[in-house]
Every structure is written in structure tokens, then in C-alpha cells.
Design a protein around this motif. Structure first.
Motif, mmCIF file in Angstrom:
data_model
loop_
_atom_site.group_PDB
_atom_site.id
_atom_site.type_symbol
_atom_site.label_atom_id
_atom_site.label_comp_id
_atom_site.label_asym_id
_atom_site.label_seq_id
_atom_site.Cartn_x
_atom_site.Cartn_y
_atom_site.Cartn_z
ATOM 1 N N PRO A 11 12.374 -0.017 -1.119
ATOM 2 C CA PRO A 11 12.440 0.018 0.380
ATOM 3 C C PRO A 11 11.323 -0.636 0.864
ATOM 4 C CG PRO A 11 11.647 1.981 -0.763
ATOM 5 C CD PRO A 11 12.159 1.093 -1.829
ATOM 6 N N SER A 12 11.666 -1.066 2.357
ATOM 7 C CA SER A 12 10.692 -1.479 3.072
ATOM 8 C C SER A 12 9.452 -0.679 3.232
ATOM 9 C CB SER A 12 11.044 -2.147 4.481
ATOM 10 O OG SER A 12 11.637 -0.837 5.244
ATOM 11 N N PRO A 13 8.244 -1.658 3.060
ATOM 12 C CA PRO A 13 6.997 -0.583 3.009
ATOM 13 C C PRO A 13 6.852 0.376 4.314
ATOM 14 C CG PRO A 13 6.369 -2.955 3.517
ATOM 15 C CD PRO A 13 7.803 -3.012 3.153
ATOM 16 N N TRP A 14 5.927 1.288 4.362
ATOM 17 C CA TRP A 14 5.860 2.247 5.459
ATOM 18 C C TRP A 14 5.346 1.642 6.680
ATOM 19 C CZ3 TRP A 14 1.065 2.325 7.470
ATOM 20 C CH2 TRP A 14 0.132 2.197 6.614
ATOM 21 N N ASP A 74 10.156 -1.211 11.800
ATOM 22 C CA ASP A 74 11.591 -0.459 11.792
ATOM 23 C C ASP A 74 11.332 0.752 11.188
ATOM 24 O OD1 ASP A 74 12.772 -2.289 13.320
ATOM 25 O OD2 ASP A 74 13.685 -3.402 11.847
ATOM 26 N N ARG A 75 10.954 0.895 9.826
ATOM 27 C CA ARG A 75 10.801 2.061 9.161
ATOM 28 C C ARG A 75 9.716 3.037 9.927
ATOM 29 N NH1 ARG A 75 9.100 2.565 2.887
ATOM 30 N NH2 ARG A 75 9.496 4.669 2.751
ATOM 31 N N HIS A 76 8.691 2.360 10.425
ATOM 32 C CA HIS A 76 7.588 3.236 11.034
ATOM 33 C C HIS A 76 8.267 4.055 12.199
ATOM 34 C CE1 HIS A 76 3.730 4.943 12.365
ATOM 35 N NE2 HIS A 76 3.871 4.424 13.574
ATOM 36 N N ARG A 77 9.204 3.254 13.220
ATOM 37 C CA ARG A 77 9.643 3.738 14.238
ATOM 38 C C ARG A 77 10.474 4.848 13.837
ATOM 39 N NH1 ARG A 77 12.290 -0.339 15.528
ATOM 40 N NH2 ARG A 77 10.554 -1.391 16.422
ATOM 41 N N VAL A 83 6.625 12.251 5.880
ATOM 42 C CA VAL A 83 5.773 12.684 6.767
ATOM 43 C C VAL A 83 4.281 12.525 6.618
ATOM 44 C CG1 VAL A 83 7.641 14.254 7.439
ATOM 45 C CG2 VAL A 83 6.047 14.968 5.598
ATOM 46 N N ILE A 84 3.865 11.610 5.573
ATOM 47 C CA ILE A 84 2.591 10.937 5.333
ATOM 48 C C ILE A 84 2.243 9.949 6.100
ATOM 49 C CG2 ILE A 84 0.865 10.460 3.718
ATOM 50 C CD1 ILE A 84 2.268 12.313 1.682
ATOM 51 N N TRP A 85 1.178 9.792 6.771
ATOM 52 C CA TRP A 85 1.155 8.960 7.656
ATOM 53 C C TRP A 85 0.825 7.743 7.277
ATOM 54 C CZ3 TRP A 85 1.360 7.972 12.964
ATOM 55 C CH2 TRP A 85 1.341 8.906 14.086
ATOM 56 N N THR A 86 0.057 7.504 6.003
ATOM 57 C CA THR A 86 0.028 6.172 5.141
ATOM 58 C C THR A 86 0.212 6.497 3.702
ATOM 59 O OG1 THR A 86 -2.491 6.601 4.891
ATOM 60 C CG2 THR A 86 -1.713 5.188 6.754
ATOM 61 N N PRO A 87 1.478 6.659 3.154
ATOM 62 C CA PRO A 87 1.516 7.041 1.808
ATOM 63 C C PRO A 87 1.428 5.812 0.938
ATOM 64 C CG PRO A 87 3.670 6.552 2.864
ATOM 65 C CD PRO A 87 2.681 6.749 3.987
ATOM 66 N N LEU A 88 0.890 6.107 -0.415
ATOM 67 C CA LEU A 88 0.723 5.034 -1.426
ATOM 68 C C LEU A 88 2.059 4.262 -1.350
ATOM 69 C CD1 LEU A 88 -1.556 4.100 -3.197
ATOM 70 C CD2 LEU A 88 -0.272 5.418 -5.141
ATOM 71 N N THR A 89 1.708 3.079 -1.043
ATOM 72 C CA THR A 89 3.008 2.086 -1.368
ATOM 73 C C THR A 89 3.264 1.742 -2.897
ATOM 74 O OG1 THR A 89 2.211 0.934 0.858
ATOM 75 C CG2 THR A 89 3.606 -0.341 -0.633
ATOM 76 N N GLN A 90 4.569 1.822 -2.854
ATOM 77 C CA GLN A 90 4.722 1.430 -4.501
ATOM 78 C C GLN A 90 4.619 -0.015 -4.828
ATOM 79 O OE1 GLN A 90 8.783 2.658 -5.585
ATOM 80 N NE2 GLN A 90 8.926 3.923 -3.636
#
Length: 349
Positions: free
Chosen positions: A4-7, A11-14, A339-346
Motif C-alpha cells: 500500500p502507499s506509505p502513510w 491521499d492516504r493521510h487525508r 491511528v498511529i501518526w507515524t507508523p513504521l513504514t514497511q
């Protein structure tokens, strides 16, 4: 299958932003509630001599390098528990924290390697007092998010009103068909007794399974799928072999003052009537580390400072609640990363 696109994708952040804003509002409401109750908010350092001594918890290790270039092994804590109990020994009596904590080998819809734990302690109260705290926290989160029905993978829980109270022994009798505490008389685990009952309940048992292995398997397969709906469940009085940090129920050495809170099938909180006997605590933690060495080939040191402080800690009760899971359920998300502001990116390959 593409990742999936990163956090940080706009668009995903929105899409995630409303839940993230509610996260802050829920935290503010809980913080205000604890403050009104006379609690002091503390910040526990993440770098510790011992990250915690539970068999199946895995820590992140690091080195502290001194000005003389000497190296000292430290760990990121898996819980602020040891530090907070030292503060109780120092004279604090009602404390809470929103602590960033770190656990390795954990990743999934309900797990993140770095997450936030809401942990609180009261002195001089029965451990059942924490059950009322849990009910208040759930209602605060539901009111803030304006959602009183929480769902998770087809299960619904109505938030508000009394919580279901179900003892571990009664749950095993109801859902697995046998009394669990009969297999640990006086707190001594009887492996053969539990093996016979588990097999009769249709649970696969291996020859090298310990009592704890079998307990966990029955719990996961027979009990947990039934907890936390149609209303939240306080799952209480754990067997003594599964409560290394809890004191025994008075007059019942086979049971310990440990509870877990389940909501819509999700384990949300874990609480104890805290053990204050340093010698017994040392014995239990050593046993946990012996099991860790047997299963994983590693062990963590004991926090001698914690053990030295323990006799000075007044009778206390404490609980730890997964704050990210609470927010996830309250806002209707399906993964804690939402619901985590900056989750660890895969990792992207």
C-alpha cells in the motif's frame, strides 16, 4: 501484490487524519480524567537495564557508550512498569503515563513494534478498583469519538454500563468444559492433569508442551473468541503460574490478582494486584528467564534496582492499556497503524 502507499502519501493521510485527530482528543479526555482523580502524570525513561522479564516478550537492545568508550548493554522497555513501581516506592501513590514502548517480533493488525501504553497505579486499594477505571476510560473514549458500539472482525460490543465480570476458572468451565484451577492446586502446575483435560476438549497437545503452553492454546482456541461482546469483559483471577508479577488472591494460592479487559474480542488491558515480596518476585522472574532461554536461547538481566525498591512499595494495584488499540476500536479502524501518526513504514523492495 504491491505494498500500500506509505502513510505520508497525501491521499492516504487525508483518509487517516480524522482518526488521528480523535486520538489526540481521546488522550486529552483521559488525561483530564486522571488529573481530576488526583493522579500525577509521569514520564518513564525508555532506556532500562532490563526491558521486562516475561518469557514471550522480545526487546530492542542497544549499547550505552560512556565518555571512556566503555559499553554497557541497555534495552528499550517493553513496559514502564519497573520504573513506575520505583516511583511508588519513592512515595508517589497515584500515577499514570502515556508511554512509548517497544516490542520486537510483533507486527500485525493489533501489534506495532513501537506503540503507546497507558499505564496507571493506585496504592492502598483493592485491585478491583481498576475495573471501574477501565469502564470509565472506555466510556470517555466512546463519548469523545461519538461511537458507543465498537466492532472488530464481526464482533460488536456496547460501550457504557456495567462490564461483564468473568473469572478465568468459570470461563474455562463454560467454554472448554473443565475447571482450570483444578490443574494448579496450591499454585503448582500439574501438567498431566491439564493435558488430559485439554485433550478431552479437543485441543492438540504435543509431548513437550508445558502447562503454560497448554493453557495458552486452550485460551486462544476456546476462550478468547468468546470474550468482550456483546459488552466488554473483565477476565479475572488468573491461575498463579500465569501471573508472575501479581500477588495471590487471599486464601487461594492457585489464583492470582490479575485481570485482562476484552472488548469485541480484542485484549485491551492487563492489570494486577502488585506482588510486593522481593524474594518471591526474583524467583518468578528467574523462572520466566529460564523459560525464555529454553525456548529462544536468550535471557534478559533482572533489574536489581527494581527488586531493591520492591519492599518499599506500599500495597498497590496497576494496569496497562494498549492506547492505540483503544483508539482503533473507538474510531472504527481495522489496524493500529491507521491511528498511529507515524507508523513504521514497511520495507519497499
Amino acid at each position: 501484490m504491491p505494498l500500500p502507499s506509505p502513510w505520508w502519501d497525501a491521499d492516504r493521510h487525508r483518509d487517516r487524519r480524522p482518526g488521528l485527530l480523535l486520538r489526540g482528543q481521546i488522550k486529552a479526555a483521559i488525561r483530564a480524567w486522571f488529573t481530576d482523580q488526583g493522579f500525577v502524570e509521569i514520564d518513564a525513561g525508555a532506556l532500562q537495564v532490563s526491558p521486562g522479564n516475561e518469557t514471550h516478550l522480545h526487546a530492542f537492545g542497544t549499547d550505552l557508550v560512556g565518555t571512556d568508550l566503555e559499553r554497557r548493554r541497555l534495552y528499550l522497555h517493553t513496559s514502564p512498569e519497573f520504573a513506575m513501581k520505583k516511583l511508588l516506592a519513592a512515595g508517589e501513590n497515584k500515577i499514570f503515563t502515556f508511554a512509548p514502548v517497544y516490542r520486537n517480533r510483533e507486527r500485525g493488525a493489533l501489534h506495532a513494534p513501537e506503540f503507546t501504553m497507558l499505564e496507571w497505579y493506585r496504592t492502598g486499594v483493592p485491585y478491583e478498583t481498576l475495573w471501574d477505571d477501565c469502564a470509565a476510560i472506555l466510556e470517555l473514549a466512546a463519548r469523545t469519538a461519538e461511537r458507543t458500539t465498537w466492532t472488530w472482525r464481526g464482533h460488536e460490543a456496547a460501550i457504557g454500563g456495567d462490564l461483564e465480570q468473568l473469572s478465568v476458572d468459570d470461563a474455562f468451565a463454560r467454554y472448554a468444559g473443565f475447571r482450570l484451577l483444578d490443574t494448579c492446586p496450591a499454585g503448582n502446575a500439574d501438567r498431566d492433569a491439564l493435558a488430559a483435560r485439554a485433550r478431552a476438549a479437543g485441543i492438540r497437545i504435543a509431548d513437550d508442551d508445558t502447562w503454560s503452553d497448554m493453557f495458552s492454546r486452550v485460551l486462544v482456541e476456546k476462550i478468547e473468541p468468546c470474550l468482550g461482546f456483546p459488552r466488554p469483559t473483565i477476565f479475572y483471577d488468573y491461575p498463579s503460574p500465569e501471573a508472575a508479577l501479581a500477588r495471590a488472591v487471599p486464601g487461594r494460592p492457585e489464583a492470582a490478582e490479575r485481570f485482562e479487559l476484552y472488548v469485541a474480542g480484542v485484549e485491551l488491558a492487563n492489570g494486577f494486584g502488585e506482588l510486593g515480596d522481593a524474594g518471591e518476585q526474583r524467583r518468578r522472574l528467574m523462572h520466566e528467564m529460564d523459560e525464555k532461554a529454553r525456548l529462544y536461547g536468550e535471557r534478559y538481566p533482572l533489574d536489581e534496582d527494581f527488586l531493591a525498591a520492591l519492599p518499599h512499595m506500599p500495597p498497590s494495584a496497576g494496569a496497562a492499556l494498549g492506547f492505540d488499540r483503544l483508539v482503533m476500536l473507538a474510531v472504527g479502524a481495522q489496524n493500529v497503524d491507521q491511528v498511529i501518526w507515524t507508523p513504521l513504514t514497511q520495507e519497499r523492495k
